[in-house]
Scaffold this motif. Structure first.
Motif, PDB file in Angstrom:
ATOM      1  N   THR A 340       0.802  -1.260  -0.072  1.00  0.00           N
ATOM      2  CA  THR A 340      -0.152  -0.077   0.071  1.00  0.00           C
ATOM      3  C   THR A 340       0.872   1.131  -0.106  1.00  0.00           C
ATOM      4  N   VAL A 341       0.842   2.148  -0.910  1.00  0.00           N
ATOM      5  CA  VAL A 341       1.139   3.498  -1.142  1.00  0.00           C
ATOM      6  C   VAL A 341       0.264   4.427  -0.473  1.00  0.00           C
ATOM      7  N   SER A 342       0.435   5.090   0.382  1.00  0.00           N
ATOM      8  CA  SER A 342      -0.518   6.284   1.113  1.00  0.00           C
ATOM      9  C   SER A 342       0.289   7.380   1.290  1.00  0.00           C
ATOM     10  N   THR A 343      -0.626   8.613   0.950  1.00  0.00           N
ATOM     11  CA  THR A 343      -0.184   9.836   1.415  1.00  0.00           C
ATOM     12  C   THR A 343      -1.174  10.641   2.317  1.00  0.00           C
ATOM     13  N   ALA A 344      -0.825  11.514   3.142  1.00  0.00           N
ATOM     14  CA  ALA A 344      -1.611  12.090   4.013  1.00  0.00           C
ATOM     15  C   ALA A 344      -0.896  13.547   4.400  1.00  0.00           C
ATOM     16  N   GLU A 345      -1.648  14.503   4.770  1.00  0.00           N
ATOM     17  CA  GLU A 345      -1.281  15.780   5.190  1.00  0.00           C
ATOM     18  C   GLU A 345      -1.540  15.803   6.568  1.00  0.00           C
ATOM     19  N   LEU A 346      -0.190  16.246   7.284  1.00  0.00           N
ATOM     20  CA  LEU A 346      -0.184  16.221   9.024  1.00  0.00           C
ATOM     21  C   LEU A 346       0.030  17.669   9.504  1.00  0.00           C
ATOM     22  N   VAL A 347      -0.568  17.631  10.719  1.00  0.00           N
ATOM     23  CA  VAL A 347      -0.024  19.025  11.479  1.00  0.00           C
ATOM     24  C   VAL A 347       0.472  18.275  12.797  1.00  0.00           C
ATOM     25  N   LEU A 348       1.753  18.540  12.975  1.00  0.00           N
ATOM     26  CA  LEU A 348       2.381  17.837  13.985  1.00  0.00           C
ATOM     27  C   LEU A 348       2.819  18.670  15.236  1.00  0.00           C
ATOM     28  N   GLY A 349       2.237  18.397  16.291  1.00  0.00           N
ATOM     29  CA  GLY A 349       2.634  19.414  17.414  1.00  0.00           C
ATOM     30  C   GLY A 349       3.613  18.841  18.153  1.00  0.00           C
ATOM     31  N   GLY A 350       3.832  19.568  19.522  1.00  0.00           N
ATOM     32  CA  GLY A 350       5.046  19.291  20.139  1.00  0.00           C
ATOM     33  C   GLY A 350       5.382  17.858  20.491  1.00  0.00           C
ATOM     34  N   GLY A 351       4.328  17.141  20.979  1.00  0.00           N
ATOM     35  CA  GLY A 351       4.393  15.980  21.283  1.00  0.00           C
ATOM     36  C   GLY A 351       4.524  15.076  20.516  1.00  0.00           C
ATOM     37  N   ASP A 352       4.064  15.501  18.974  1.00  0.00           N
ATOM     38  CA  ASP A 352       4.414  14.409  17.897  1.00  0.00           C
ATOM     39  C   ASP A 352       5.705  14.695  17.548  1.00  0.00           C
ATOM     40  N   VAL A 353       6.375  15.601  17.674  1.00  0.00           N
ATOM     41  CA  VAL A 353       8.038  15.721  16.990  1.00  0.00           C
ATOM     42  C   VAL A 353       9.069  15.382  18.327  1.00  0.00           C
ATOM     43  N   GLU A 354       8.468  15.225  19.196  1.00  0.00           N
ATOM     44  CA  GLU A 354       9.149  15.268  20.617  1.00  0.00           C
ATOM     45  C   GLU A 354      10.338  14.099  20.560  1.00  0.00           C
ATOM     46  N   ARG A 355      10.147  12.931  19.856  1.00  0.00           N
ATOM     47  CA  ARG A 355      11.290  11.968  19.653  1.00  0.00           C
ATOM     48  C   ARG A 355      11.649  11.776  18.236  1.00  0.00           C
ATOM     49  N   ALA A 356      11.415  12.822  17.401  1.00  0.00           N
ATOM     50  CA  ALA A 356      11.837  12.941  15.975  1.00  0.00           C
ATOM     51  C   ALA A 356      13.165  13.886  15.949  1.00  0.00           C
ATOM     52  N   ASP A 357      14.105  13.305  15.430  1.00  0.00           N
ATOM     53  CA  ASP A 357      15.309  14.337  15.342  1.00  0.00           C
ATOM     54  C   ASP A 357      15.176  15.331  14.222  1.00  0.00           C
ATOM     55  N   ASP A 358      15.489  16.537  14.550  1.00  0.00           N
ATOM     56  CA  ASP A 358      15.406  17.603  13.615  1.00  0.00           C
ATOM     57  C   ASP A 358      14.152  18.090  13.185  1.00  0.00           C
ATOM     58  N   LEU A 359      13.084  17.590  13.862  1.00  0.00           N
ATOM     59  CA  LEU A 359      11.780  18.088  13.460  1.00  0.00           C
ATOM     60  C   LEU A 359      11.161  19.198  14.255  1.00  0.00           C
ATOM     61  N   GLU A 360      10.437  20.191  13.595  1.00  0.00           N
ATOM     62  CA  GLU A 360       9.898  21.235  14.255  1.00  0.00           C
ATOM     63  C   GLU A 360       8.555  21.236  14.079  1.00  0.00           C
ATOM     64  N   PRO A 361       7.596  21.621  15.328  1.00  0.00           N
ATOM     65  CA  PRO A 361       5.989  21.405  15.231  1.00  0.00           C
ATOM     66  C   PRO A 361       5.822  22.154  13.765  1.00  0.00           C
ATOM     67  N   GLY A 362       4.672  21.660  12.954  1.00  0.00           N
ATOM     68  CA  GLY A 362       4.392  22.514  12.078  1.00  0.00           C
ATOM     69  C   GLY A 362       3.675  21.324  10.849  1.00  0.00           C
TER      70      GLY A 362
END
Length: 567
Positions: A340-362
């Motif tokens: 399955t190839v899927s796409t999505a449009e996401l709005v990430l908050g502080g908790g969503d990017v907390e463990r992701a390196d080099d990502l900022e909320p947005g």
């Protein structure tokens, strides 16, 4: 009674007086009786009872005193009782007597020797003053009560308290030492982890160096061998063979250039050509290529968003990354499965990017490739981004294991992140996240949207199957492909939605199209079918539409629409 002489001189007369002393005698008898009762009471109680006057001069001691101390009543008189007191306690006992009148009571503790065993036992001595009507002290009435058990218990408690304090101090020292040990171990662990990280870096560098050396040696071998053969043929006067050797040398040089490019991608230093890109457009444009690459055993499904969000990246690198992920998914499903190839449009908050390196909320756009394959263990997952790491057996793959590491470098250089969710036996999903760049102003073109109808296409000829599937998708249908009856039955058994089956009659593997229809309808009664055949069939099958080869694509479209009731 007493007599007194009375009368004139020479006369002998006597007056006799009688005094009634009955009451006096009764009082004296009562006093003696009271004293007898008191003595009996005193001699019956366990305390050592005594009487004293002045500053501790005893006038009487009870038999209990005599029995315990061995002193006779006479020995204890005056200050003789002090001889029975422990030498260390005599001064305190006598000093307490001297202060007794002022305190209106005698109170002290001392030890007495027991004649039976020669040991000393503690007694609590108390006395109260008996006073006359004027308040003067007539005598003291006192007792000595054994408190040796209490004293011993007190000493035990004291020793226990001291031992407890000592034990607490010892445990505190042990805990302090243990804490120091833990600190030392933590420091040692940090040093060991630093060495391990350094070792991992060196191991990764070693793998990278070994892989580069292996591939470059192969490429150099192709170049040098081609040049050597060209020189040999030139010396033999056979120049006609030179172009072939030069072509081989050129291909090896191109492979070397591609390797350098991939290394730069891993190092995030390749020269990218970023442009606004829609994940949805790229996935839809590559659908046919993906299906041809993964083969008919893998069913490809696209779940795309509306294509409104754009990201800024190198489109060629994105297409290469997507195709690479699909190839990895295919390899994880050797017996077939779903991709399955899927796409999505996401709005990430502080908790969503907390463990992701080099990502900022947005806002982020994502494209994900999911499979139903073997999945990965935590140990494999920890290494997937390392250069030249591969789970493929020796002898399989391209020999240049930069796959996910190259994708990782490309995505990170584009300002995004790669996330992987996987579980052994449950498949894997690799998701690429890139920052939102802008809105797509060219919506409305492109492929037609899916109608929601799902077709199962069964055809053993790859070219015919791919072209037919492409045409059906152009009509807006979702197409599941199978190269034979066995693969088609597996798809039906998975419970996937199927609105119509299009099948060739002549199929390999011992089951033709007519037999397949019978087997499928045992699982899906009443399923409409279009059979494609190149020769006259036998008996007709209910609810089956026959289409003879060769046929025009529009003819197939009309038959499908008719069977689906679309007009």
């Amino acid at each position: 009674m007493h007599a007194i002489p009375v009368g004139a001189p020479g006369e002998h007369r006597v007056a006799v007086f009688f005094n009634d002393i009955k009451r006096q005698r009764e009082a004296e008898d009562a006093l003696r009786a009271s004293e007898a009762r008191l003595r009996t009471l005193i001699e019956g109680i366990p305390q050592l009872v005594w009487r004293a006057v002045g500053e501790g001069e005893w006038t009487w001691s009870s038999p209990q005193w005599t029995s315990f101390t061995g002193q006779s009543a006479d020995d204890a008189l005056g200050l003789g009782w002090l001889d029975a007191v422990h030498p260390d306690d005599r001064d305190n006992a006598l000093a307490a007597w001297r202060m007794a009148a002022a305190r209106d009571g005698y109170e002290t503790d001392f030890r007495l020797r027991h004649p039976a065993n020669g040991g000393w036992r503690w007694f609590q001595s108390r006395a109260k003053a008996l006073r006359d009507a004027r308040g003067r002290v007539i005598e003291w009435l006192g007792s000595s009560t054994g408190i040796d058990d209490q004293i011993r218990a007190r000493e035990v408690l004291m020793r226990g308290s001291e031992q407890l304090e000592a034990l607490v101090a010892e445990r505190t020292a042990d805990l302090s030492q243990a804490l120091d040990t833990l600190r030392e171990q933590a420091a040692e662990r940090e040093r060991a982890e630093a060495k391990l990280r350094q070792g991992d870096k060196l191991r990764a560098i070693g793998q990278l160096t070994g892989g580069i050396a292996h591939d470059f040696n192969n490429m150099l071998q192709g170049i040098t061998s081609s040049l050597a053969m060209a020189r040999l043929r030139l010396g033999q006067g056979r120049p006609a063979d030179l172009p072939g050797y030069l072509d081989r040398a050129e291909k090896a040089a191109q492979r070397a250039a591609a390797l350098t490019y991939r290394l730069l991608a891993f190092a995030r230093q390749q020269a990218l050509k970023p442009e606004p890109v829609s994940f949805d457009t790229v996935a839809r444009d590559m659908e046919d290529m993906i299906r041809r690459t993964v083969g008919p055993a893998v069913q490809v499904e696209l779940k795309l968003a509306d294509g409104a969000w754009l990201v800024m990246c190198d489109r060629n690198q994105l297409e290469s990354a997507l195709l690479n992920l699909c190839v990895n998914a295919r390899d994880a499903m050797p017996d077939g499965g779903w991709l399955t190839v899927s796409t999505a449009e996401l709005v990430l908050g502080g908790g969503d990017v907390e463990r992701a390196d080099d990502l900022e909320p947005g806002r982020y756009a994502s494209i994900a490739v999911s499979d139903t394959g073997a999945g990965m263990t935590p140990e494999v997952l920890a290494q997937v981004f390392e250069p030249f790491f591969t789970t493929k057996p020796l002898g399989r793959g391209t020999g240049l294991g930069l796959g996910l590491s190259q994708i990782y470098g490309f995505v990170k250089q584009s300002g995004g992140s790669v996330r992987i969710s996987t579980e052994p036996g449950q498949g894997t999903t690799v998701r690429l996240l890139l920052p939102f760049h802008g809105f797509n102003q060219n919506l409305g073109g492109g492929s037609q949207p899916e109608t929601g109808r799902t077709l199962l296409l069964v055809e053993d000829e790859p070219d015919v199957r791919e072209l037919t599937a492409e045409h059906l998708r152009e009509l807006g249908h979702r197409v599941l492909e199978a190269s034979g009856a066995a693969a088609a039955l597996r798809l039906v058994q998975t419970g996937a939605r199927i609105d119509l089956m299009v099948s060739d009659v002549g199929l390999p593997g011992g089951m033709d199209g007519r037999q397949l229809v019978t087997a499928v309808r045992e699982l899906r009664p009443g399923l409409p079918v279009v059979l494609i055949t190149g020769h006259a069939g036998n008996e007709p099958i209910t609810a089956v539409e026959l289409l003879r080869k060769p046929f025009e694509p529009d003819a197939l479209a009309r038959r499908v629409a008719q069977m689906l009731g679309l007009g």
